[in-house]
Design a protein around this motif. Sequence first.
Motif, mmCIF file in Angstrom:
data_model
loop_
_atom_site.group_PDB
_atom_site.id
_atom_site.type_symbol
_atom_site.label_atom_id
_atom_site.label_comp_id
_atom_site.label_asym_id
_atom_site.label_seq_id
_atom_site.Cartn_x
_atom_site.Cartn_y
_atom_site.Cartn_z
ATOM 1 N N ASP A 143 0.751 -1.345 -0.157
ATOM 2 C CA ASP A 143 0.143 0.040 0.050
ATOM 3 C C ASP A 143 0.931 1.391 0.026
ATOM 4 O OD1 ASP A 143 -2.111 -1.585 -0.246
ATOM 5 O OD2 ASP A 143 -2.690 -1.190 1.941
ATOM 6 N N ALA A 144 1.852 1.282 0.648
ATOM 7 C CA ALA A 144 2.735 2.437 0.879
ATOM 8 C C ALA A 144 3.348 2.421 -0.422
ATOM 9 C CB ALA A 144 3.936 2.089 1.907
ATOM 10 N N LEU A 145 3.689 1.549 -1.396
ATOM 11 C CA LEU A 145 4.270 1.964 -2.556
ATOM 12 C C LEU A 145 3.364 1.606 -3.875
ATOM 13 C CD1 LEU A 145 7.183 -0.782 -2.116
ATOM 14 C CD2 LEU A 145 7.559 1.725 -2.358
ATOM 15 N N ASN A 146 2.216 1.725 -3.528
ATOM 16 C CA ASN A 146 1.153 1.562 -4.538
ATOM 17 C C ASN A 146 1.438 0.400 -5.458
ATOM 18 O OD1 ASN A 146 -1.257 2.096 -5.764
ATOM 19 N ND2 ASN A 146 -0.381 3.748 -7.261
ATOM 20 N N ALA A 147 1.656 -0.760 -4.842
ATOM 21 C CA ALA A 147 1.977 -1.867 -5.525
ATOM 22 C C ALA A 147 0.987 -3.188 -5.142
ATOM 23 C CB ALA A 147 3.414 -2.532 -4.869
ATOM 24 N N THR A 148 1.442 -4.288 -5.687
ATOM 25 C CA THR A 148 0.378 -5.517 -5.684
ATOM 26 C C THR A 148 1.247 -6.542 -5.051
ATOM 27 O OG1 THR A 148 -0.610 -4.782 -7.855
ATOM 28 C CG2 THR A 148 -1.135 -7.109 -7.090
#
Length: 347
Positions: free
Chosen positions: A251-256
Amino acid sequence: MRQNTEEYRGVFTFAQQVDGKLSSISLELIGKGKDLAADLNTEVTAVLLGSDVKGLVDELAEHGADKVIVVDDAKLKEYRTEPYTQALSAVINEFKPEIFIIGATAIGRDLGPRVSARVGTGLTADCTQLDIGDYPLVAVAGREQKHNQLLMTRPAFGGNTIATIACPENRPQMATVRPGVMQKKERVAGAKAEVIDFDAKLEENSKYVEILEIVKNAKTTEDIMAAKILVSGGRGVGSAENFKILKDLADALNATVSCSRAVVDAGWMPKDMQVGQTGKTVRPHLYFAIGISGAIQHLAGMEEGDIIIAINKDETAPIFSVADYGIVGDLNKIVPALTEKIKAELA
Ligand code: FAD
């Protein structure tokens, strides 16, 4: 059946579409097809089957197709094995391609082998690499070495070895190719292809399946193949609940979030999130391998990522051999600390 292989020319790719939208693999195949065609001094032809699909021709051309053969028929509206097999076999019999590549998708895995059997050639399934070269690879006394053959490479024996397979006596040389492995070419806006309308003379017969209803699978998971950043967890994460610390980092990295097979086998994550030989092939800009040992079957699905960061408490874990950055230590301490640091930096 002995064929006159000289009659067969050109690299053909299957342009898979579903609901009037091209699948990403269709463009990846054209990208690879361009390289093969350049080695053979020939062209790439995309074969588009469907109903009312002509609008997709430009997208194929802009990704590199020199020609597009369109079989537009109401019987091809939804994928059904028999009419698609008939149509593709008719295209091959008429245009005689030297090479025919198809995506190793659910559709391609059904269609490819049937078509190859119907046109009397072989097929190598689930390839991860395609090249043009000599067969046999080295000259053997008393055996003719053929040039410009399609060399089809795929993992074999559970990923413990890599096999390179050729089809020197029959045409087309057919392969299904794993999605996500080959690269699309840069899109060239406005590029045009020669369009050939082909009537495959399809006739309903008793083998045609009648579709009564289509029930779409509710999409519960994200598409890990499209993600630019993946935070991937392995057995070392310890439990389904503990994936929360990976989700916080993602979530912090806008990742999956994705995972290894051990995690799927343990029932902590759905199969759709699995990276590797029997999961998905991913190519993100950034791949975190957290508590993943780095088995060959896992590496097969992620080693093409641009930057790989491994976090593992065992400094001898094989994952470190493919990692650009490695952190040795307990993921339960490192991951939350990293998340806090990233949040603070991005705040
Ligand atoms: P493990 O190998 O158990 O590794 C766990 C790692 O976590 C270890 O390196 C350990 O040091 C580390 N660790 C533990 N605790 C901590 C901690 N607190 N902090 C930091 N590190 C810690 N696997 C796939 O992933 N994808 C596939 O598609 C796939 N296909 C396969 C196909 C076949 C035919 C076969 C035979 C196998 C396949 N596998 C696949 C399985 C593969 O061989 C491995 O078994 C699997 O990848 C192991 O998963 P893992 O790395 O999560 O677990």
